[in-house]
Each structure stands twice: as C-alpha cells, then as structure tokens.
Write a protein that holds these residues in place. Structure first.
Motif, PDB file in Angstrom:
ATOM      1  N   THR A  54       0.833  -1.195   0.000  1.00 44.51           N
ATOM      2  CA  THR A  54       0.000   0.000   0.000  1.00 44.51           C
ATOM      3  C   THR A  54       0.870   1.248   0.000  1.00 44.51           C
ATOM      4  O   THR A  54       1.963   1.247   0.550  1.00 44.51           O
ATOM      5  N   VAL A  55       0.355   2.309  -0.595  1.00 47.78           N
ATOM      6  CA  VAL A  55       1.027   3.606  -0.566  1.00 47.78           C
ATOM      7  C   VAL A  55       0.093   4.611   0.098  1.00 47.78           C
ATOM      8  O   VAL A  55      -1.089   4.717  -0.251  1.00 47.78           O
ATOM      9  N   LEU A  56       0.630   5.334   1.066  1.00 49.05           N
ATOM     10  CA  LEU A  56      -0.058   6.469   1.680  1.00 49.05           C
ATOM     11  C   LEU A  56       0.594   7.716   1.102  1.00 49.05           C
ATOM     12  O   LEU A  56       1.778   7.943   1.311  1.00 49.05           O
ATOM     13  N   ALA A  57      -0.188   8.488   0.356  1.00 45.46           N
ATOM     14  CA  ALA A  57       0.358   9.661  -0.325  1.00 45.46           C
ATOM     15  C   ALA A  57      -0.345  10.920   0.165  1.00 45.46           C
ATOM     16  O   ALA A  57      -1.575  11.017   0.086  1.00 45.46           O
ATOM     17  N   SER A  58       0.441  11.858   0.680  1.00 49.40           N
ATOM     18  CA  SER A  58      -0.160  13.117   1.121  1.00 49.40           C
ATOM     19  C   SER A  58      -0.693  13.872  -0.088  1.00 49.40           C
ATOM     20  O   SER A  58      -0.096  13.858  -1.162  1.00 49.40           O
ATOM     21  N   ALA A  59      -1.839  14.493   0.089  1.00 49.61           N
ATOM     22  CA  ALA A  59      -2.462  15.292  -0.967  1.00 49.61           C
ATOM     23  C   ALA A  59      -2.994  16.568  -0.312  1.00 49.61           C
ATOM     24  O   ALA A  59      -4.188  16.719  -0.084  1.00 49.61           O
ATOM     25  N   VAL A  60      -2.095  17.435   0.039  1.00 55.69           N
ATOM     26  CA  VAL A  60      -2.329  18.708   0.732  1.00 55.69           C
ATOM     27  C   VAL A  60      -2.917  18.475   2.124  1.00 55.69           C
ATOM     28  O   VAL A  60      -2.175  18.403   3.086  1.00 55.69           O
ATOM     29  N   ASN A  61      -4.242  18.344   2.239  1.00 58.86           N
ATOM     30  CA  ASN A  61      -4.868  18.244   3.554  1.00 58.86           C
ATOM     31  C   ASN A  61      -5.507  16.882   3.822  1.00 58.86           C
ATOM     32  O   ASN A  61      -6.177  16.705   4.829  1.00 58.86           O
ATOM     33  N   ILE A  62      -5.325  15.934   2.904  1.00 56.47           N
ATOM     34  CA  ILE A  62      -5.835  14.577   3.082  1.00 56.47           C
ATOM     35  C   ILE A  62      -4.727  13.581   2.740  1.00 56.47           C
ATOM     36  O   ILE A  62      -3.675  13.979   2.245  1.00 56.47           O
ATOM     37  N   VAL A  63      -4.995  12.313   2.995  1.00 62.64           N
ATOM     38  CA  VAL A  63      -4.056  11.251   2.640  1.00 62.64           C
ATOM     39  C   VAL A  63      -4.771  10.321   1.667  1.00 62.64           C
ATOM     40  O   VAL A  63      -5.885   9.859   1.951  1.00 62.64           O
ATOM     41  N   GLU A  64      -4.147  10.082   0.520  1.00 63.44           N
ATOM     42  CA  GLU A  64      -4.668   9.096  -0.411  1.00 63.44           C
ATOM     43  C   GLU A  64      -4.085   7.745  -0.034  1.00 63.44           C
ATOM     44  O   GLU A  64      -2.906   7.638   0.301  1.00 63.44           O
ATOM     45  N   ILE A  65      -4.920   6.711  -0.102  1.00 65.61           N
ATOM     46  CA  ILE A  65      -4.492   5.352   0.231  1.00 65.61           C
ATOM     47  C   ILE A  65      -4.671   4.508  -1.029  1.00 65.61           C
ATOM     48  O   ILE A  65      -5.778   4.359  -1.535  1.00 65.61           O
ATOM     49  N   TRP A  66      -3.554   3.992  -1.525  1.00 69.28           N
ATOM     50  CA  TRP A  66      -3.515   3.294  -2.808  1.00 69.28           C
ATOM     51  C   TRP A  66      -2.989   1.873  -2.672  1.00 69.28           C
ATOM     52  O   TRP A  66      -2.085   1.623  -1.863  1.00 69.28           O
ATOM     53  N   ASP A  67      -3.451   0.990  -3.542  1.00 65.39           N
ATOM     54  CA  ASP A  67      -2.742  -0.241  -3.829  1.00 65.39           C
ATOM     55  C   ASP A  67      -1.450   0.206  -4.510  1.00 65.39           C
ATOM     56  O   ASP A  67      -1.475   1.077  -5.392  1.00 65.39           O
ATOM     57  N   LYS A  68      -0.315  -0.354  -4.113  1.00 66.51           N
ATOM     58  CA  LYS A  68       0.978   0.124  -4.617  1.00 66.51           C
ATOM     59  C   LYS A  68       1.078   0.066  -6.144  1.00 66.51           C
ATOM     60  O   LYS A  68       1.529   1.021  -6.774  1.00 66.51           O
ATOM     61  N   ASP A  69       0.664  -1.040  -6.751  1.00 69.26           N
ATOM     62  CA  ASP A  69       0.756  -1.161  -8.208  1.00 69.26           C
ATOM     63  C   ASP A  69      -0.113  -0.124  -8.920  1.00 69.26           C
ATOM     64  O   ASP A  69       0.307   0.469  -9.915  1.00 69.26           O
ATOM     65  N   LYS A  70      -1.317   0.120  -8.395  1.00 66.02           N
ATOM     66  CA  LYS A  70      -2.205   1.115  -9.007  1.00 66.02           C
ATOM     67  C   LYS A  70      -1.628   2.525  -8.859  1.00 66.02           C
ATOM     68  O   LYS A  70      -1.750   3.352  -9.756  1.00 66.02           O
ATOM     69  N   TYR A  71      -0.998   2.792  -7.717  1.00 66.00           N
ATOM     70  CA  TYR A  71      -0.373   4.097  -7.504  1.00 66.00           C
ATOM     71  C   TYR A  71       0.760   4.324  -8.514  1.00 66.00           C
ATOM     72  O   TYR A  71       0.826   5.363  -9.158  1.00 66.00           O
ATOM     73  N   GLU A  72       1.624   3.333  -8.640  1.00 65.53           N
ATOM     74  CA  GLU A  72       2.753   3.469  -9.574  1.00 65.53           C
ATOM     75  C   GLU A  72       2.263   3.650 -11.005  1.00 65.53           C
ATOM     76  O   GLU A  72       2.803   4.456 -11.750  1.00 65.53           O
ATOM     77  N   LYS A  73       1.213   2.924 -11.387  1.00 66.66           N
ATOM     78  CA  LYS A  73       0.656   3.062 -12.728  1.00 66.66           C
ATOM     79  C   LYS A  73       0.069   4.462 -12.923  1.00 66.66           C
ATOM     80  O   LYS A  73       0.278   5.097 -13.956  1.00 66.66           O
ATOM     81  N   ALA A  74      -0.662   4.951 -11.927  1.00 69.32           N
ATOM     82  CA  ALA A  74      -1.259   6.285 -12.027  1.00 69.32           C
ATOM     83  C   ALA A  74      -0.181   7.357 -12.169  1.00 69.32           C
ATOM     84  O   ALA A  74      -0.318   8.286 -12.966  1.00 69.32           O
ATOM     85  N   ILE A  75       0.903   7.229 -11.412  1.00 70.63           N
ATOM     86  CA  ILE A  75       2.001   8.193 -11.496  1.00 70.63           C
ATOM     87  C   ILE A  75       2.689   8.094 -12.853  1.00 70.63           C
ATOM     88  O   ILE A  75       2.966   9.106 -13.501  1.00 70.63           O
ATOM     89  N   ASP A  76       2.942   6.877 -13.311  1.00 70.09           N
ATOM     90  CA  ASP A  76       3.587   6.688 -14.620  1.00 70.09           C
ATOM     91  C   ASP A  76       2.713   7.212 -15.749  1.00 70.09           C
ATOM     92  O   ASP A  76       3.195   7.870 -16.661  1.00 70.09           O
ATOM     93  N   ASP A  77       1.414   6.917 -15.710  1.00 63.91           N
ATOM     94  CA  ASP A  77       0.493   7.372 -16.754  1.00 63.91           C
ATOM     95  C   ASP A  77       0.418   8.895 -16.792  1.00 63.91           C
ATOM     96  O   ASP A  77       0.304   9.490 -17.850  1.00 63.91           O
ATOM     97  N   ALA A  78       0.477   9.524 -15.628  1.00 65.89           N
ATOM     98  CA  ALA A  78       0.356  10.977 -15.549  1.00 65.89           C
ATOM     99  C   ALA A  78       1.652  11.694 -15.906  1.00 65.89           C
ATOM    100  O   ALA A  78       1.632  12.882 -16.220  1.00 65.89           O
ATOM    101  N   ALA A  79       2.773  10.990 -15.883  1.00 62.82           N
ATOM    102  CA  ALA A  79       4.074  11.629 -16.112  1.00 62.82           C
ATOM    103  C   ALA A  79       4.148  12.307 -17.476  1.00 62.82           C
ATOM    104  O   ALA A  79       4.710  13.393 -17.608  1.00 62.82           O
ATOM    105  N   LEU A  80       3.554  11.697 -18.469  1.00 60.94           N
ATOM    106  CA  LEU A  80       3.606  12.261 -19.814  1.00 60.94           C
ATOM    107  C   LEU A  80       2.863  13.588 -19.910  1.00 60.94           C
ATOM    108  O   LEU A  80       3.269  14.481 -20.641  1.00 60.94           O
ATOM    109  N   ASP A  81       1.766  13.708 -19.184  1.00 56.11           N
ATOM    110  CA  ASP A  81       0.930  14.902 -19.268  1.00 56.11           C
ATOM    111  C   ASP A  81       1.228  15.927 -18.181  1.00 56.11           C
ATOM    112  O   ASP A  81       0.637  16.994 -18.170  1.00 56.11           O
ATOM    113  N   PHE A  82       2.131  15.593 -17.244  1.00 49.44           N
ATOM    114  CA  PHE A  82       2.299  16.450 -16.083  1.00 49.44           C
ATOM    115  C   PHE A  82       2.822  17.846 -16.421  1.00 49.44           C
ATOM    116  O   PHE A  82       2.371  18.827 -15.846  1.00 49.44           O
TER     117      PHE A  82
END
Length: 156
Positions: free
Chosen positions: A110-138
């Motif tokens: 699991t990944v706990l990722a701060s998002a300003v005033n909340i914490v996102e809780i992710w399955d690790k593989d889904k988090y890595e995919k979301a970050i990788d997918d967003a990298a191109l458009d960031f």
C-alpha cells in the motif's frame, strides 16, 4: 492544519489494517483525537482519508447544494457512498473497511500519499501506474494549473 508531506509504503495485514508511519502520525497528531473519514476517491481507484476537521469543511460546501436539483442529489449520493468514520488505534493502526478495500484493490502493498490536507491510500501497483500514466501529461498540466500569468505570489 498544515499541509501534509510525504509518500509512504506500508503493508496491509489480512484484516485490512495499516500501520501509520511515525512521520505521518506526527503530522496528523493535532487532529488524531477528532478521528477521520475514509471514502472512495472521485477520479482514481484509491481511498481518501480526511481528518475530521477537513471533512467538516468539505461538508459545509456540500450542504449548501440544493437537494431538489437532481444533479446535486445524485452527486451527494455518489460522493458520500461508502463513507465511513475511522480511528487510529492505540498502536497507530488504521482499519480500512472491507467494502473500501475491495473498491481500491488493496491487498497487501500500500502507498499512503499526502495530498495537501488529506491522505490518499492506494494499492501500490495502481499508484505506480497512475504516477507513470500521468508523467507524460504532467508538464502540460502544471503549466495549465500553476502557470497562470496573473499569479502575484511569486511561486515558480
């Protein structure tokens, strides 16, 4: 509450409990006694952990919506679907309800990722995919969201 900082990898146990990292627990200390609300994220397959004071601020906005408007009524129903009040136990663990574990696909890593005033809780593989997918458009997204010429605060 100040903005939360950090991304942390933790393991969920068989019951869906996560041990909060000491650094994150320290940041959440001022709101720990108030409890938390956990819910499905709107745009991603993850969960959002709101400190109760942040949830109450958000609910003040939602409460201003006219429930006699069909779109508002549908939004409120879907936004609050699966919402649960949770607490961090004496040993620093957070129990994620089974229906929310199922929604997020969290099994173990699991990944706990701060998002300003909340914490996102992710399955690790889904988090890595979301970050990788967003990298191109960031870069484009950063320019569109933060690169406004009318900014006077000097942030760069």
């Amino acid at each position: 509450m100040n903005a939360l900082i950090g991304t942390y990898e933790v393991k969920a146990d068989a019951k869906g409990r996560l041990m909060l990292p000491a650094v994150l627990k320290k940041q959440l200390a001022p709101v720990m006694q108030s409890g938390f609300v956990i819910k499905r994220a709107v745009f991603q397959p993850c969960l959002e952990l709101y400190p109760m004071p942040e949830w109450e601020k958000l609910m003040q906005k939602v409460n201003k919506l006219n429930r006699f408007n069909k779109k508002n009524d549908a939004f409120i129903r879907r936004f609050t679907a699966g919402v649960k009040v949770v607490e961090v136990d004496a040993t620093g663990r957070l129990l994620i309800p089974k229906d929310l574990l199922s929604f997020s696909g969290i099994v173990k890593q699991t990944v706990l990722a701060s998002a300003v005033n909340i914490v996102e809780i992710w399955d690790k593989d889904k988090y890595e995919k979301a970050i990788d997918d967003a990298a191109l458009d960031f870069a484009d997204l950063a320019e569109e969201v933060m690169g406004q010429d009318d900014a006077v605060d000097g942030i760069s």
